[in-house]
Design an enzyme around this catalytic site. Sequence first.
Site, PDB file in Angstrom:
ATOM      1  N   TYR A  53     -81.579 -11.747  36.684  1.00  0.00           N
ATOM      2  CA  TYR A  53     -80.500 -10.911  37.235  1.00  0.00           C
ATOM      3  C   TYR A  53     -80.263  -9.658  36.402  1.00  0.00           C
ATOM      4  O   TYR A  53     -79.838  -8.626  36.925  1.00  0.00           O
ATOM      5  CB  TYR A  53     -79.213 -11.736  37.431  1.00  0.00           C
ATOM      6  CG  TYR A  53     -79.368 -12.673  38.606  1.00  0.00           C
ATOM      7  CD1 TYR A  53     -79.704 -14.017  38.424  1.00  0.00           C
ATOM      8  CD2 TYR A  53     -79.289 -12.188  39.917  1.00  0.00           C
ATOM      9  CE1 TYR A  53     -79.915 -14.856  39.509  1.00  0.00           C
ATOM     10  CE2 TYR A  53     -79.502 -13.025  41.002  1.00  0.00           C
ATOM     11  CZ  TYR A  53     -79.824 -14.355  40.793  1.00  0.00           C
ATOM     12  OH  TYR A  53     -80.056 -15.180  41.873  1.00  0.00           O
ATOM     13  N   ARG A  56     -82.688  -7.224  37.910  1.00  0.00           N
ATOM     14  CA  ARG A  56     -82.234  -6.742  39.222  1.00  0.00           C
ATOM     15  C   ARG A  56     -81.040  -5.784  39.083  1.00  0.00           C
ATOM     16  O   ARG A  56     -80.892  -4.843  39.853  1.00  0.00           O
ATOM     17  CB  ARG A  56     -81.875  -7.919  40.135  1.00  0.00           C
ATOM     18  CG  ARG A  56     -83.106  -8.738  40.553  1.00  0.00           C
ATOM     19  CD  ARG A  56     -82.742  -9.831  41.503  1.00  0.00           C
ATOM     20  NE  ARG A  56     -82.332  -9.293  42.802  1.00  0.00           N
ATOM     21  CZ  ARG A  56     -81.707 -10.035  43.725  1.00  0.00           C
ATOM     22  NH1 ARG A  56     -81.411 -11.312  43.484  1.00  0.00           N
ATOM     23  NH2 ARG A  56     -81.363  -9.505  44.886  1.00  0.00           N
ATOM     24  N   VAL A  88     -76.610  -8.816  47.448  1.00  0.00           N
ATOM     25  CA  VAL A  88     -75.743  -8.849  46.256  1.00  0.00           C
ATOM     26  C   VAL A  88     -75.643  -7.459  45.635  1.00  0.00           C
ATOM     27  O   VAL A  88     -74.925  -7.261  44.662  1.00  0.00           O
ATOM     28  CB  VAL A  88     -76.281  -9.886  45.229  1.00  0.00           C
ATOM     29  CG1 VAL A  88     -76.201 -11.305  45.827  1.00  0.00           C
ATOM     30  CG2 VAL A  88     -77.695  -9.583  44.777  1.00  0.00           C
ATOM     31  N   ASP A  89     -76.356  -6.481  46.261  1.00  0.00           N
ATOM     32  CA  ASP A  89     -76.253  -5.116  45.723  1.00  0.00           C
ATOM     33  C   ASP A  89     -74.939  -4.479  46.180  1.00  0.00           C
ATOM     34  O   ASP A  89     -74.235  -5.033  47.027  1.00  0.00           O
ATOM     35  CB  ASP A  89     -77.478  -4.279  46.155  1.00  0.00           C
ATOM     36  CG  ASP A  89     -77.547  -4.006  47.663  1.00  0.00           C
ATOM     37  OD1 ASP A  89     -78.603  -4.266  48.273  1.00  0.00           O
ATOM     38  OD2 ASP A  89     -76.536  -3.538  48.232  1.00  0.00           O
ATOM     39  N   HIS A 104     -73.424 -13.972  49.545  1.00  0.00           N
ATOM     40  CA  HIS A 104     -74.243 -14.598  48.497  1.00  0.00           C
ATOM     41  C   HIS A 104     -73.908 -14.095  47.107  1.00  0.00           C
ATOM     42  O   HIS A 104     -74.695 -14.266  46.187  1.00  0.00           O
ATOM     43  CB  HIS A 104     -75.736 -14.377  48.819  1.00  0.00           C
ATOM     44  CG  HIS A 104     -76.155 -15.108  50.054  1.00  0.00           C
ATOM     45  ND1 HIS A 104     -77.317 -14.831  50.739  1.00  0.00           N
ATOM     46  CD2 HIS A 104     -75.555 -16.101  50.752  1.00  0.00           C
ATOM     47  CE1 HIS A 104     -77.412 -15.637  51.795  1.00  0.00           C
ATOM     48  NE2 HIS A 104     -76.346 -16.417  51.835  1.00  0.00           N
ATOM     49  N   THR A 179     -82.586  -8.642  58.278  1.00  0.00           N
ATOM     50  CA  THR A 179     -82.595  -9.988  57.724  1.00  0.00           C
ATOM     51  C   THR A 179     -83.556 -10.853  58.518  1.00  0.00           C
ATOM     52  O   THR A 179     -83.657 -10.730  59.734  1.00  0.00           O
ATOM     53  CB  THR A 179     -81.195 -10.641  57.708  1.00  0.00           C
ATOM     54  OG1 THR A 179     -81.301 -12.011  57.280  1.00  0.00           O
ATOM     55  CG2 THR A 179     -80.518 -10.587  59.071  1.00  0.00           C
ATOM     56  N   SER A 180     -84.235 -11.758  57.795  1.00  0.00           N
ATOM     57  CA  SER A 180     -85.201 -12.632  58.482  1.00  0.00           C
ATOM     58  C   SER A 180     -84.477 -13.769  59.198  1.00  0.00           C
ATOM     59  O   SER A 180     -85.111 -14.594  59.865  1.00  0.00           O
ATOM     60  CB  SER A 180     -86.180 -13.203  57.446  1.00  0.00           C
ATOM     61  OG  SER A 180     -85.451 -13.943  56.455  1.00  0.00           O
TER      62      SER A 180
HETATM   63  N1  APR Z   1     -85.620  -1.830  57.488  1.00  0.00           N
HETATM   64  C1  APR Z   1     -85.098  -2.906  58.142  1.00  0.00           C
HETATM   65  N2  APR Z   1     -85.515  -4.178  57.946  1.00  0.00           N
HETATM   66  C2  APR Z   1     -86.515  -4.355  57.062  1.00  0.00           C
HETATM   67  C3  APR Z   1     -87.118  -3.294  56.333  1.00  0.00           C
HETATM   68  C4  APR Z   1     -86.615  -1.984  56.582  1.00  0.00           C
HETATM   69  N3  APR Z   1     -87.112  -0.917  55.942  1.00  0.00           N
HETATM   70  N4  APR Z   1     -88.076  -3.831  55.525  1.00  0.00           N
HETATM   71  C5  APR Z   1     -88.060  -5.174  55.734  1.00  0.00           C
HETATM   72  N5  APR Z   1     -87.153  -5.476  56.672  1.00  0.00           N
HETATM   73  C6  APR Z   1     -86.782  -6.793  57.199  1.00  0.00           C
HETATM   74  C7  APR Z   1     -87.914  -7.800  57.247  1.00  0.00           C
HETATM   75  O1  APR Z   1     -88.659  -7.643  58.452  1.00  0.00           O
HETATM   76  C8  APR Z   1     -87.130  -9.109  57.218  1.00  0.00           C
HETATM   77  O2  APR Z   1     -86.741  -9.501  58.526  1.00  0.00           O
HETATM   78  O3  APR Z   1     -85.810  -7.349  56.337  1.00  0.00           O
HETATM   79  C9  APR Z   1     -85.884  -8.761  56.407  1.00  0.00           C
HETATM   80  C10 APR Z   1     -85.941  -9.295  55.000  1.00  0.00           C
HETATM   81  O4  APR Z   1     -85.932 -10.706  55.082  1.00  0.00           O
HETATM   82  P1  APR Z   1     -85.740 -11.529  53.719  1.00  0.00           P
HETATM   83  O5  APR Z   1     -86.660 -10.957  52.689  1.00  0.00           O
HETATM   84  O6  APR Z   1     -85.827 -12.975  54.080  1.00  0.00           O
HETATM   85  O7  APR Z   1     -84.268 -11.165  53.246  1.00  0.00           O
HETATM   86  P2  APR Z   1     -82.920 -11.778  53.794  1.00  0.00           P
HETATM   87  O8  APR Z   1     -83.004 -12.132  55.233  1.00  0.00           O
HETATM   88  O9  APR Z   1     -81.833 -10.843  53.381  1.00  0.00           O
HETATM   89  O10 APR Z   1     -82.800 -13.122  52.923  1.00  0.00           O
HETATM   90  C11 APR Z   1     -81.632 -13.885  53.081  1.00  0.00           C
HETATM   91  O11 APR Z   1     -82.385 -15.329  51.306  1.00  0.00           O
HETATM   92  O12 APR Z   1     -83.264 -15.732  49.236  1.00  0.00           O
HETATM   93  C12 APR Z   1     -82.093 -15.619  49.942  1.00  0.00           C
HETATM   94  O13 APR Z   1     -80.041 -15.048  48.982  1.00  0.00           O
HETATM   95  C13 APR Z   1     -81.239 -14.502  49.426  1.00  0.00           C
HETATM   96  O14 APR Z   1     -79.664 -13.175  50.671  1.00  0.00           O
HETATM   97  C14 APR Z   1     -81.011 -13.628  50.637  1.00  0.00           C
HETATM   98  C15 APR Z   1     -81.313 -14.553  51.791  1.00  0.00           C
END
Ligand code: APR
Length: 232
Positions: A53, A56, A88-89, A104, A179-180
């Site tokens: 952290y 980050r 968390v940013d 988170h 978000t995924s």
């Molecule tokens: N613009 C928009 N979306 C984007 C971009 C971009 N430039 N680049 C990547 N993405 C999308 C990806 O396609 C994906 O769907 O952002 C998403 C990132 O997914 P993750 O990496 O899984 O991040 P997130 O969904 O925020 O993860 C959720 O997982 O590990 C934990 O606590 C952590 O908060 C996090 C949580």
Amino acid sequence: MDRLAILTGAGVSAESGLGTFRDNDGLWDNYDPMEVASIDGWYRNRKKVLDFYNIRRKQLENAAPNEAHKLIASLEKRFKVDVITQNVDNLHERAGSTNVLHLHGELCKVRPENTFCEVDGFSEKEVYDVGYGEVHLGDKAPNGVQLRPHIVFFGEAVPNMTKAVEIVSKADMVLIVGTSLSVYPAASLYHYAPDSAPVYLIDPKAPGIADARIRHIKMVATDGMREFVKMI
Ligand code: APR
């Protein structure tokens, strides 16, 4: 004024240079989340977690809000906006968003390791702002207890989920950005939106879950936000 709930993930900060978790060469390709972001990992090796952290926080100091963050903040002129972020940013706040709920935790905050989340989160007197500074083993809170990141580790409850559900359940429109939708309970949030509330997703990739309700703007956050602002 209509209520707009905006649910964001790591993708909204990708164009600010902060890595996502599950894209190629993402954070979880380079670190084991169970070692650096889980409660077991914390008790097994506090130094490894603190170092993760600290790195980050340093990256965040050198990052800036991108146009997506700024357009999200600008929507407060037209809607009652609540940003509910998994991030968390502090880029939403730095872009000018005034209602930001972190599900988170927050990278720039720490707390004594013997404080645990109550139903409605933590009392602010237990949480300290370290800005972009480092925290090391032996750094203690005023109560003499080791400081830990004010982050929801894997294996811990999500203290602000109750508030988040209440916000989404009253929304007139929901926008999901970057978000995924793979981490629960955050990923389930949009389901609480009233049936009358349209749900939009801005993400260059199709969501992992097929849901006809989601109106997908298949773009990166900055382009997608420009499109969304024009459309509504
Ligand atoms: N613009 C928009 N979306 C984007 C971009 C971009 N430039 N680049 C990547 N993405 C999308 C990806 O396609 C994906 O769907 O952002 C998403 C990132 O997914 P993750 O990496 O899984 O991040 P997130 O969904 O925020 O993860 C959720 O997982 O590990 C934990 O606590 C952590 O908060 C996090 C949580």
